[in-house]
Enzyme design. Structure first.
Site, PDB file in Angstrom:
ATOM      1  N   GLU A 160      38.749  46.311  43.822  1.00  0.00           N
ATOM      2  CA  GLU A 160      37.195  46.612  43.036  1.00  0.00           C
ATOM      3  C   GLU A 160      37.076  46.378  43.715  1.00  0.00           C
ATOM      4  O   GLU A 160      35.756  45.993  44.361  1.00  0.00           O
ATOM      5  CB  GLU A 160      37.490  45.373  42.017  1.00  0.00           C
ATOM      6  CG  GLU A 160      36.145  45.855  41.317  1.00  0.00           C
ATOM      7  CD  GLU A 160      35.788  45.033  40.243  1.00  0.00           C
ATOM      8  OE1 GLU A 160      35.245  45.608  38.813  1.00  0.00           O
ATOM      9  OE2 GLU A 160      35.012  43.868  40.986  1.00  0.00           O
TER      10      GLU A 160
ATOM     11  N   ASP B 154      39.157  40.961  43.016  1.00  0.00           N
ATOM     12  CA  ASP B 154      37.526  40.824  42.610  1.00  0.00           C
ATOM     13  C   ASP B 154      36.293  41.399  43.533  1.00  0.00           C
ATOM     14  O   ASP B 154      36.475  40.449  44.651  1.00  0.00           O
ATOM     15  CB  ASP B 154      37.291  39.468  41.816  1.00  0.00           C
ATOM     16  CG  ASP B 154      35.670  40.046  41.011  1.00  0.00           C
ATOM     17  OD1 ASP B 154      35.788  40.506  40.266  1.00  0.00           O
ATOM     18  OD2 ASP B 154      35.114  39.017  40.748  1.00  0.00           O
TER      19      ASP B 154
HETATM   20  O1  ISL Z   1      30.460  44.221  34.581  1.00  0.00           O
HETATM   21  C1  ISL Z   1      29.631  44.932  34.987  1.00  0.00           C
HETATM   22  C2  ISL Z   1      28.714  45.858  34.689  1.00  0.00           C
HETATM   23  O2  ISL Z   1      28.460  44.941  33.602  1.00  0.00           O
HETATM   24  C3  ISL Z   1      30.187  44.872  36.608  1.00  0.00           C
HETATM   25  O3  ISL Z   1      29.489  46.326  37.078  1.00  0.00           O
HETATM   26  C4  ISL Z   1      30.688  44.141  36.644  1.00  0.00           C
HETATM   27  O4  ISL Z   1      29.547  43.556  37.827  1.00  0.00           O
HETATM   28  C5  ISL Z   1      31.799  44.706  38.361  1.00  0.00           C
HETATM   29  O5  ISL Z   1      32.432  45.535  38.002  1.00  0.00           O
HETATM   30  C6  ISL Z   1      32.134  43.528  39.182  1.00  0.00           C
HETATM   31  O6  ISL Z   1      33.262  42.875  38.088  1.00  0.00           O
HETATM   32  C7  ISL Z   1      34.003  41.563  38.563  1.00  0.00           C
HETATM   33  O7  ISL Z   1      33.814  40.363  38.470  1.00  0.00           O
HETATM   34  C8  ISL Z   1      32.525  39.991  38.442  1.00  0.00           C
HETATM   35  C9  ISL Z   1      33.329  39.254  37.374  1.00  0.00           C
HETATM   36  O8  ISL Z   1      32.529  38.991  36.065  1.00  0.00           O
HETATM   37  C10 ISL Z   1      34.302  40.723  36.104  1.00  0.00           C
HETATM   38  O9  ISL Z   1      34.306  40.592  35.195  1.00  0.00           O
HETATM   39  C11 ISL Z   1      34.920  41.152  37.203  1.00  0.00           C
HETATM   40  O10 ISL Z   1      35.613  42.308  37.097  1.00  0.00           O
HETATM   41  C12 ISL Z   1      32.285  38.400  38.747  1.00  0.00           C
HETATM   42  O11 ISL Z   1      33.680  37.994  39.145  1.00  0.00           O
END
Ligand code: ISL
Length: 570
Positions: free
Chosen positions: A276, A206
């Site tokens: 990610e 993440d």
């Molecule tokens: O959700 C987004 C925009 O509304 C994305 O840009 C998100 O910020 C980005 O993908 C990071 O997401 C990841 O980390 C977050 C979590 O809430 C997301 O679900 C996860 O995929 C924090 O841990």
């Protein structure tokens, strides 16, 4: 370089993302759980995906539905216990599938015992486990510097009791760990080792790009960019040079790789990491290491925004091929638990979705399919004030007439919309949870029409199209790890821009793919693509596995065909 017939499993695999809360509820509390996932493994094996990625299910206050971990070694009770997790690993492996976990390295919940201890006082032994700073004068009430969070606004949060600020890259209740403290790094690497030794085959990392912040705490420079995008994460009027893509994060990717490889060696089962990260393809490649010694894979989110147009799709593949040549492997992602469901990018057309599925499962790279994509699940529109998603609360000030503009740019302000429970059948609650139970998020009103049971019985359905493509990919090594060649370059096949035509080549095996993005028929010579008069059309996304025998083939609107030829070439 010739692609390797013995390419590691993680390069050849297909990944299916499960959002555990929304997949299947086995105990009737309205929330999906691990036993629910176990109950659907036969479906997933039938579908033919090979690796399952589960979003987080650790102990958590669920303020961000598991992306706010409060105990990395315990499973949240609504999802089950350690025994259920072990049963899941066993059952997944018994079917020859693999299991990938989400690993939230960047931050914890603010209710994690580490943070509680860290916050308790400036003298706490764990103070330095998170990023604490004095504010600027007067009285320290101004944030230490101009660093923004990924969602805009200052990333710094004021702690009244201790009179200092802590940094959070995402939401305030997700404080960032301090990776410059060796004890933090060691503790998180222990978490990684623990779960890999429990049998997990890979980790999805993440917001990996945010791990290290610059030790100078210097201000980020000004930029004119108002908002970040998938291929350029800078925005909110600054370049986040001190908070994302730090050189120390890139170095850490290699360190983590060595840890994961060592565990793979211990058990003779290679494991993989998928990060990610955000940016253009070249920036992302750096996370994989110059010598392919960093993260095994990174998500390429540009695939989320590409227009349904032959020329745009070809340009995308060319960019990706250029940035991820062998031995690197790209990824193809159309949706996830944060983004609008991809079906809306093709006007909710199941026929167009079949064409994109054909692309995703035949192009060179690891495909990631988000649960429900295989049946064309749609966003479940909901006003911001109804959102359970913490992002919805943060953006509640956005007027409703502006929300569609965000969506069109691939941004969901209420991520509940893409997390509606899986639609298994036409019954009440669509088979996700018993009919009398209130599911944690409302079912989509179209679940009676759009569900697994209905599509399983229909040979022309999107679901059956995915299944055919997945079977073909498992059967043909060229589709798993063959190199990609453009037909107009190698065979001088002349086709209009609307047709994307390439072939995958591995040794003597040639698999040609023709994808018609136009809404009219285009004549092709499929055998030319495969290079042999004995070539066979194995699959069409519109006609199933019917094989044309004629020299030319009328490629219908939005039709894709896969043509196979295993004869050694002259
Ligand atoms: O959700 C987004 C925009 O509304 C994305 O840009 C998100 O910020 C980005 O993908 C990071 O997401 C990841 O980390 C977050 C979590 O809430 C997301 O679900 C996860 O995929 C924090 O841990």
């Amino acid at each position: 370089m010739e692609s390797d017939r013995e390419a590691p499993w993680w390069k050849r695999t297909t990944v299916y993302q499960i959002y555990p809360r929304s997949f299947a509820d086995s105990d009737g509390d309205g929330v999906g759980d691990l036993r629910g996932v176990i109950g659907k493994l036969d479906y997933l094996a039938w579908l033919g995906v090979e690796t399952l990625w589960l979003s987080p299910f650790w102990e958590s206050p669920q303020a961000d539905f598991g992306y706010d971990v409060s105990d990395h070694y315990a499973i949240a009770p609504e999802y089950g216990g350690l025994d259920d997790f072990r049963a899941l690993v066993r059952e997944v492996h018994a079917r020859g599938l693999k299991l990938v976990f989400d690993m939230v390295l960047n931050h914890t919940s603010d209710r994690h015992p580490w943070f509680l201890e860290s916050r308790a006082s400036r003298q706490s032994a764990r103070r330095d486990w998170y990023i604490w700073r004095d504010g600027r004068k007067p009285g320290g009430r101004a944030p230490p510097n101009n660093w923004r969070s990924m969602l805009g606004g200052s990333g710094w949060r004021w702690d009244e009791a201790s009179g200092q600020w802590y940094f959070a890259s995402f939401l305030g209740f997700q404080p960032d760990l301090n990776y410059r403290n060796p004890a933090v790094k060691a503790a998180m690497l222990d978490v990684v080792r623990f779960w890999l030794r429990e049998g997990v085959d890979g980790l999805r990392l993440d917001i990996f790009n945010a791990l290290f912040k610059d030790a100078s705490f210097a201000d980020n420079p000004f930029s004119w960019r108002p908002a970040p995008t998938e291929d350029d994460p800078h925005g909110f009027f600054q370049r986040h040079v001190h908070t994302i893509d730090h050189p120390d994060t890139l170095a850490f990717a290699r360190e983590l790789r060595a840890v994961v490889d060592a565990i793979g060696d211990e058990s003779a089962t290679p494991r993989f990491l998928v990060g990610e990260v955000f940016g253009d393809a070249k920036t992302l490649r750096r996370y994989c290491g110059e010598a392919a010694d960093g993260l095994h894979l990174v998500f390429l989110f540009q695939t989320l925004r590409t227009r349904f147009h032959g020329g745009a799709v070809r340009a995308l593949i060319e960019e990706i091929e250029g940035a991820f040549p062998e031995p690197f492997s790209p990824t193809y992602v159309f949706g996830n638990h944060d983004r609008p469901r991809f079906i809306h990018r093709v006007d909710a057309s199941l026929e167009k979705a079949k064409l994109l599925a054909t692309l995703q499962l035949t192009v060179r790279g690891v495909p990631f399919v988000y649960y429900g994509e295989e049946i064309g699940m749609e966003n479940h529109d909901a006003p911001l004030h109804e959102g359970l998603d913490p992002i919805a609360a943060r953006f509640e000030w956005v007027p409703s007439w502006l929300v569609p503009a965000f969506k069109a740019r691939g941004i969901l302000l209420n991520r509940d919309e893409c997390r509606a429970p899986m639609q298994w059948d036409a019954g009440p609650n669509a088979g996700f949870t018993p009919p009398t139970v209130t599911p944690w998020l409302p079912m989509h009103p179209r679940s009676a029409a759009l569900n697994v049971a209905a599509q399983q019985d229909d040979p022309t359905s999107l679901l059956r199209c995915y299944r055919c493509l997945l079977a073909l990919r498992r059967a043909l090594p060229a589709l798993q790890s063959g190199r990609l060649e453009w037909l107009d370059r190698v065979e001088h096949v002349r086709l209009p821009d609307d047709v994307v035509a390439f072939r995958r080549v591995l040794g003597d095996e040639h698999v040609a793919v023709f994808l018609n993005f136009a809404s009219h028929t285009i004549r092709i010579r499929p055998r030319e693509g495969a290079g042999s008069p004995r070539a066979l059309t194995l699959l069409s996304n519109r006609r199933g596995t019917r094989m044309p025998t004629a020299e030319t083939y009328a490629l219908g609107a939005h039709e894709g065909v896969v043509v196979w030829d295993a004869r050694p070439r002259a």
